[in-house]
Design a protein around this motif. Structure first.
Motif, PDB file in Angstrom:
ATOM      1  N   LEU A 114       0.837  -1.202   0.000  1.00 28.95           N
ATOM      2  CA  LEU A 114       0.000   0.000   0.000  1.00 28.95           C
ATOM      3  C   LEU A 114       0.871   1.251   0.000  1.00 28.95           C
ATOM      4  N   ALA A 115       1.953   1.213   0.774  1.00 26.60           N
ATOM      5  CA  ALA A 115       2.861   2.367   0.829  1.00 26.60           C
ATOM      6  C   ALA A 115       3.503   2.618  -0.530  1.00 26.60           C
ATOM      7  N   THR A 116       3.962   1.561  -1.195  1.00 20.96           N
ATOM      8  CA  THR A 116       4.589   1.753  -2.502  1.00 20.96           C
ATOM      9  C   THR A 116       3.566   2.166  -3.555  1.00 20.96           C
ATOM     10  N   ALA A 117       2.325   1.712  -3.392  1.00 19.15           N
ATOM     11  CA  ALA A 117       1.277   2.134  -4.326  1.00 19.15           C
ATOM     12  C   ALA A 117       0.998   3.628  -4.168  1.00 19.15           C
ATOM     13  N   VAL A 118       0.987   4.094  -2.932  1.00 17.43           N
ATOM     14  CA  VAL A 118       0.759   5.520  -2.681  1.00 17.43           C
ATOM     15  C   VAL A 118       1.900   6.355  -3.256  1.00 17.43           C
ATOM     16  N   SER A 119       3.103   5.776  -3.295  1.00 14.58           N
ATOM     17  CA  SER A 119       4.274   6.536  -3.750  1.00 14.58           C
ATOM     18  C   SER A 119       4.195   6.938  -5.217  1.00 14.58           C
ATOM     19  N   ILE A 120       3.297   6.327  -5.986  1.00 13.30           N
ATOM     20  CA  ILE A 120       3.215   6.682  -7.405  1.00 13.30           C
ATOM     21  C   ILE A 120       2.484   8.000  -7.624  1.00 13.30           C
ATOM     22  N   ALA A 121       1.908   8.555  -6.567  1.00 13.91           N
ATOM     23  CA  ALA A 121       1.266   9.866  -6.693  1.00 13.91           C
ATOM     24  C   ALA A 121       2.302  10.883  -7.181  1.00 13.91           C
ATOM     25  N   PRO A 122       1.949  11.742  -8.132  1.00 16.09           N
ATOM     26  CA  PRO A 122       2.926  12.689  -8.714  1.00 16.09           C
ATOM     27  C   PRO A 122       3.650  13.536  -7.683  1.00 16.09           C
ATOM     28  N   GLN A 123       2.968  13.851  -6.581  1.00 16.00           N
ATOM     29  CA  GLN A 123       3.598  14.708  -5.575  1.00 16.00           C
ATOM     30  C   GLN A 123       4.872  14.095  -5.007  1.00 16.00           C
ATOM     31  N   PHE A 124       4.918  12.772  -4.918  1.00 16.44           N
ATOM     32  CA  PHE A 124       6.090  12.126  -4.327  1.00 16.44           C
ATOM     33  C   PHE A 124       7.290  12.137  -5.266  1.00 16.44           C
ATOM     34  N   TRP A 125       7.079  12.483  -6.520  1.00 14.02           N
ATOM     35  CA  TRP A 125       8.209  12.706  -7.422  1.00 14.02           C
ATOM     36  C   TRP A 125       8.637  14.172  -7.388  1.00 14.02           C
ATOM     37  N   GLU A 126       7.668  15.044  -7.192  1.00 13.43           N
ATOM     38  CA  GLU A 126       7.962  16.478  -7.172  1.00 13.43           C
ATOM     39  C   GLU A 126       8.602  16.896  -5.854  1.00 13.43           C
ATOM     40  N   TRP A 127       8.150  16.304  -4.742  1.00  7.12           N
ATOM     41  CA  TRP A 127       8.744  16.623  -3.444  1.00  7.12           C
ATOM     42  C   TRP A 127      10.098  15.934  -3.328  1.00  7.12           C
ATOM     43  N   THR A 128      11.107  16.675  -2.896  1.00  9.02           N
ATOM     44  CA  THR A 128      12.452  16.109  -2.797  1.00  9.02           C
ATOM     45  C   THR A 128      13.008  16.283  -1.388  1.00  9.02           C
ATOM     46  N   LEU A 129      13.934  15.413  -1.053  1.00  9.66           N
ATOM     47  CA  LEU A 129      14.665  15.490   0.206  1.00  9.66           C
ATOM     48  C   LEU A 129      16.136  15.276  -0.114  1.00  9.66           C
ATOM     49  N   PHE A 130      16.950  16.301   0.142  1.00 10.96           N
ATOM     50  CA  PHE A 130      18.368  16.278  -0.233  1.00 10.96           C
ATOM     51  C   PHE A 130      18.531  16.066  -1.739  1.00 10.96           C
ATOM     52  N   GLY A 131      17.607  16.638  -2.495  1.00  8.52           N
ATOM     53  CA  GLY A 131      17.696  16.561  -3.947  1.00  8.52           C
ATOM     54  C   GLY A 131      17.193  15.266  -4.547  1.00  8.52           C
ATOM     55  N   VAL A 132      16.657  14.374  -3.722  1.00  5.65           N
ATOM     56  CA  VAL A 132      16.164  13.072  -4.193  1.00  5.65           C
ATOM     57  C   VAL A 132      14.650  13.032  -4.020  1.00  5.65           C
ATOM     58  N   PRO A 133      13.906  12.628  -5.056  1.00  3.65           N
ATOM     59  CA  PRO A 133      12.444  12.541  -4.916  1.00  3.65           C
ATOM     60  C   PRO A 133      12.053  11.637  -3.751  1.00  3.65           C
ATOM     61  N   THR A 134      11.053  12.065  -2.981  1.00  8.18           N
ATOM     62  CA  THR A 134      10.633  11.285  -1.811  1.00  8.18           C
ATOM     63  C   THR A 134      10.109   9.906  -2.203  1.00  8.18           C
ATOM     64  N   ARG A 135       9.679   9.766  -3.441  1.00  7.34           N
ATOM     65  CA  ARG A 135       9.206   8.462  -3.923  1.00  7.34           C
ATOM     66  C   ARG A 135      10.278   7.392  -3.741  1.00  7.34           C
ATOM     67  N   LEU A 136      11.529   7.769  -3.997  1.00  6.67           N
ATOM     68  CA  LEU A 136      12.616   6.798  -3.893  1.00  6.67           C
ATOM     69  C   LEU A 136      12.848   6.371  -2.452  1.00  6.67           C
ATOM     70  N   TYR A 137      12.641   7.288  -1.504  1.00  6.10           N
ATOM     71  CA  TYR A 137      12.802   6.924  -0.096  1.00  6.10           C
ATOM     72  C   TYR A 137      11.734   5.912   0.327  1.00  6.10           C
ATOM     73  N   ILE A 138      10.527   6.075  -0.191  1.00  4.57           N
ATOM     74  CA  ILE A 138       9.447   5.153   0.173  1.00  4.57           C
ATOM     75  C   ILE A 138       9.781   3.736  -0.283  1.00  4.57           C
ATOM     76  N   TRP A 139      10.490   3.624  -1.408  1.00  6.55           N
ATOM     77  CA  TRP A 139      10.848   2.291  -1.909  1.00  6.55           C
ATOM     78  C   TRP A 139      11.755   1.537  -0.949  1.00  6.55           C
ATOM     79  N   TYR A 140      12.424   2.256  -0.055  1.00  2.10           N
ATOM     80  CA  TYR A 140      13.313   1.588   0.897  1.00  2.10           C
ATOM     81  C   TYR A 140      12.550   0.941   2.055  1.00  2.10           C
ATOM     82  N   LEU A 141      11.298   1.312   2.244  1.00  5.59           N
ATOM     83  CA  LEU A 141      10.546   0.782   3.382  1.00  5.59           C
ATOM     84  C   LEU A 141      10.482  -0.747   3.398  1.00  5.59           C
ATOM     85  N   PRO A 142      10.173  -1.416   2.260  1.00  6.75           N
ATOM     86  CA  PRO A 142      10.153  -2.884   2.301  1.00  6.75           C
ATOM     87  C   PRO A 142      11.510  -3.490   2.655  1.00  6.75           C
ATOM     88  N   LEU A 143      12.589  -2.880   2.160  1.00 10.34           N
ATOM     89  CA  LEU A 143      13.926  -3.396   2.459  1.00 10.34           C
ATOM     90  C   LEU A 143      14.253  -3.220   3.938  1.00 10.34           C
TER      91      LEU A 143
END
Length: 219
Positions: free
Chosen positions: A171-200
């Motif tokens: 569910l978390a990774t599905a939510v990450s596909i929302a466009p906002q998670f690509w536009e919002w960045t943290l340290f220059g990296v889209p927040t979408r990529l950080y969400i992908w680390y949750l399963p790992l």
């Protein structure tokens, strides 16, 4: 204490599992080949390529460990399980292509074009990762049904927990596909990529802190 396996837990290895090992291995190899084909021009690019492959490796190896654990007791001859296996292998096979499309920028593209390609590829990967976890959750659900007697009752609860955990993470990774998670960045990296680390993080930290909740020893 070791839990004795039920008679139904020991079975010949289906050919689909052999194919799965091959697909997982090829996906790892393709990920490395994709980086080799893109020659870096700076030290930063070398570091970026290594980081990209490391993430691909962790995604695939984590999925493979969970998959092989489940398939060790899951009956592979049923139509539903076979269909889910084929779907899972398709999703696994395209992981390196999608991640390379996210991480590696085509120098011939303008910044806006590169961002658009990265956004689209990352959206597809988010869906891909979600699909992988949902299929693994489905496998865990089948194993956890006590009436099937695939595992001892003590282990059925662990597989139910695994199913629930995978469902929540998907569910978390599905939510990450929302466009906002690509536009919002943290340290220059889209927040979408950080969400992908949750399963790992969930799997490896859980394996370190509570190994019995991730290894499902049956013998």
């Amino acid at each position: 204490m070791s839990i004795q396996p039920l008679p139904s837990e020991r079975r010949p290895r289906p050919r689909i599992e052999t194919l799965a090992d091959l697909v997982f291995g090829l996906s790892l190899s393709i990920g490395a080949i994709g980086l080799i084909a893109s020659s870096p021009t700076t030290q930063a690019e070398i570091n970026s390529h290594i980081f990209a492959f490391g993430f691909t490796f962790l995604v695939l190896i984590t999925a493979w460990i969970i998959y092989t654990t489940y398939m060790s007791v899951l009956p592979g001859e049923t139509k539903a399980v076979t269909f889910l296996n084929v779907a899972l292998l398709l999703l696994v096979a395209i992981v390196p292509y999608l991640l390379n499309s996210v991480e590696l920028v085509n120098p011939s593209l303008t910044p806006s074009e590169a961002s658009a390609v990265g956004a689209y590829a990352s959206t597809l990967f988010g869906l891909d990762l979600t699909g992988i976890m949902l299929i693994l959750a489905a496998f865990a659900h089948v194993i956890s049904i006590e009436e099937r007697n695939l595992v001892a009752p003590e282990l059925a609860r662990l597989f139910r927990n695994g199913r629930n955990r995978l469902a929540i993470l998907s569910l978390a990774t599905a939510v990450s596909i929302a466009p906002q998670f690509w536009e919002w960045t943290l340290f220059g990296v889209p927040t979408r990529l950080y969400i992908w680390y949750l399963p790992l993080i969930s799997y490896w930290v859980g394996r370190l802190v509570r190994p019995q909740s991730r290894t499902y020893r049956i013998s």
